[in-house]
Design an enzyme around this catalytic site. Structure first.
Site, short mmCIF file in Angstrom:
data_model
loop_
_atom_site.label_atom_id
_atom_site.label_comp_id
_atom_site.label_asym_id
_atom_site.label_seq_id
_atom_site.Cartn_x
_atom_site.Cartn_y
_atom_site.Cartn_z
N GLY A 1 0.72 -1.10 -0.06
CA GLY A 1 0.06 -0.05 -0.04
C GLY A 1 0.86 1.44 -0.10
O GLY A 1 0.35 2.31 0.39
N HIS B 1 0.38 -0.13 -13.85
CA HIS B 1 0.98 -1.23 -13.97
C HIS B 1 2.78 -0.89 -13.92
O HIS B 1 2.87 -0.05 -14.67
CB HIS B 1 0.83 -1.91 -15.21
CG HIS B 1 1.51 -3.40 -15.39
ND1 HIS B 1 1.21 -4.57 -14.68
CD2 HIS B 1 2.47 -3.79 -16.19
CE1 HIS B 1 1.89 -5.52 -15.08
NE2 HIS B 1 2.74 -5.05 -16.02
#
Ligand code: GAR
Length: 188
Positions: A12, A104
């Site tokens: 995170g 990505h």
């Protein structure tokens, strides 16, 4: 006021960075973190920021409308995937058309698709001998790493780079660009 939900499965760090970026911005609110892994550090990120954290199961996501309802009740404008490793079902995609994005850690369409996440992506770039790598921000569709590309930024792969050094450099690019692109999408 525009509202974001961040979906995360892992450490995170992008989620934390996005929260910090918009912290002082009265026009954008990070409303919640949605997570599919009870061991993920994403929970700490939500707690630190004092925002709701929702742990969801595969059943919640794929067999019920729990997540769609949650997003509607929270009046979410943009769903931001930041290291979220499950496919998102058609029901959620249809409820939020062009309002779910992913990042990505490579230059798609290369080094993407099922199984390409985190370190595996950087391993693949090094093994291929590519001269550059980077980040791709794209709209989500029903396949892994396949939706329409919104933004890409590249950096050179230098002599001596390893998957670890690339991971670090690419993470820095993510921190720099993901919040900016989110801000631009919310403003458009
Ligand atoms: C990020 O590098 C993100 O691009 C990648 O997971 C990492 C999560 O890092 N996503 C994928 O590989 C998706 N295919 P974080 O948990 O530290 O933000």
């Amino acid at each position: 006021m525009k509202r974001i939900a961040i979906f995360a499965s892992g450490t995170g760090t992008n989620a934390r960075n996005i929260i910090q970026y918009f912290h002082a911005n009265p026009d954008v609110s990070v409303e919640c973190i949605v997570c599919n892994n009870e061991h993920a550090k994403a929970r700490d990120v939500a707690n630190e920021a004092n925002i709701p954290y929702y742990l969801i199961s595969k059943k919640d996501l794929h067999e019920t409308d729990h997540v769609v309802k949650l997003m509607r009740e929270s009046e979410i404008d943009l769903i931001v995937l930041a290291g979220f490793l499950w496919l998102v079902p058609e029901t959620l995609l249809q409820a939020f058309p062009k309002r779910i994005i992913n990042i990505h850690p490579a230059l798609l369409p290369k080094h993407g698709g099922p199984g390409y996440y985190g370190m595996k992506v950087h391993d693949s770039v090094i093994k291929a001998g590519d001269k550059e790598t980077g980040i791709t921000i794209h709209y989500l569709n029903e396949k892994y790493d396949d939706g329409q590309i919104i933004f890409q930024k590249s950096i050179p792969v230098e002599a001596g780079d390893t998957p670890e050094t690339l991971a670090q450099k690419v993470h820095q690019l993510e921190y720099e660009w993901y919040p900016k692109i989110i801000g631009q999408l919310l403003a458009s």
